[in-house]
Scaffold this motif. Structure first.
Motif, mmCIF file in Angstrom:
data_model
loop_
_atom_site.group_PDB
_atom_site.id
_atom_site.type_symbol
_atom_site.label_atom_id
_atom_site.label_comp_id
_atom_site.label_asym_id
_atom_site.label_seq_id
_atom_site.Cartn_x
_atom_site.Cartn_y
_atom_site.Cartn_z
ATOM 1 N N UNK A 23 38.088 41.866 40.046
ATOM 2 C CA UNK A 23 36.917 41.340 39.338
ATOM 3 C C UNK A 23 37.219 39.990 38.684
ATOM 4 N N UNK A 24 38.390 39.864 38.107
ATOM 5 C CA UNK A 24 38.782 38.585 37.498
ATOM 6 C C UNK A 24 38.878 37.504 38.563
ATOM 7 N N UNK A 25 39.444 37.838 39.715
ATOM 8 C CA UNK A 25 39.527 36.878 40.818
ATOM 9 C C UNK A 25 38.136 36.483 41.313
ATOM 10 N N UNK A 26 37.214 37.440 41.361
ATOM 11 C CA UNK A 26 35.844 37.136 41.786
ATOM 12 C C UNK A 26 35.163 36.204 40.779
ATOM 13 N N UNK A 27 35.409 36.423 39.486
ATOM 14 C CA UNK A 27 34.882 35.508 38.469
ATOM 15 C C UNK A 27 35.423 34.095 38.674
ATOM 16 N N UNK A 28 36.710 33.991 38.962
ATOM 17 C CA UNK A 28 37.314 32.672 39.187
ATOM 18 C C UNK A 28 36.713 32.004 40.423
ATOM 19 N N UNK A 29 36.512 32.766 41.468
ATOM 20 C CA UNK A 29 35.894 32.231 42.685
ATOM 21 C C UNK A 29 34.469 31.763 42.398
ATOM 22 N N UNK A 30 33.734 32.533 41.603
ATOM 23 C CA UNK A 30 32.377 32.161 41.239
ATOM 24 C C UNK A 30 32.361 30.861 40.434
ATOM 25 N N UNK A 55 28.641 39.519 48.796
ATOM 26 C CA UNK A 55 30.075 39.809 48.682
ATOM 27 C C UNK A 55 30.486 39.958 47.217
ATOM 28 N N UNK A 56 29.995 39.074 46.353
ATOM 29 C CA UNK A 56 30.337 39.155 44.932
ATOM 30 C C UNK A 56 29.805 40.454 44.332
#
Length: 117
Positions: A23-30, A55-56
Motif C-alpha cells: 500500500x505504501x508503494x502504491x501511494x508512492x506510485x500514485x 490496478x490501484x
C-alpha cells in the motif's frame, strides 16, 4: 503442534506487513503519476487512467483484505485461547489430604494441598 501454530502466526503477520508495504508503494506510485510525471509532460488520457485506477484500487482492496483477515484471525485465536485457559482453570480440583491421627485436634493435623488437573 505449538511450533506450527507459532509459525502460522508469523506467516500471517508477514502477509499483513507485506500488504502494508504494498500500500505504501502504491501511494508512492500514485504521487509519481499525479505530481511528477505531469511536470514531464504526461497528458491525461482515459486509455491509461482507467487501468491505472483499477490496478490501484485492486492493490488497496487486497491489501486491506489481508490486513483485516490477519487481525480478525489473531483476535479470534486470542479469544479461543482465553476460553480454553479459563475452562482449564475451572476444571482444576483442589484436594486436601489429612494425616490420619487418633486425636481430632485441628492444630496437630497435617494437611497437604495439591492441585489435580
Amino acid at each position: 503442534m505449538r511450533t506450527i501454530d507459532g509459525l502460522g502466526n508469523w506467516v500471517l503477520v508477514l502477509m499483513a506487513v507485506s500488504s502494508l508495504i504494498s500500500m505504501i508503494a502504491a501511494f508512492q506510485l500514485d504521487i509519481i503519476v499525479n505530481h511528477d510525471l505531469y511536470g514531464y509532460g504526461l497528458q491525461f488520457s482515459d486509455v491509461w487512467a482507467y487501468p491505472y485506477w483499477t490496478a490501484i484500487r485492486l492493490i488497496f482492496a487486497m491489501s486491506w483484505l489481508s490486513i483485516i483477515a490477519t487481525v480478525a484471525f489473531q483476535v479470534y485465536k486470542t479469544r479461543v485461547m482465553r476460553n480454553l485457559n479459563s475452562e482449564a482453570q475451572e476444571e482444576e480440583v483442589e484436594v486436601t489430604i489429612r494425616s490420619n491421627s487418633k486425636e481430632t485436634n485441628p492444630e496437630k493435623d497435617k494437611a497437604i494441598e495439591t492441585t489435580i488437573s
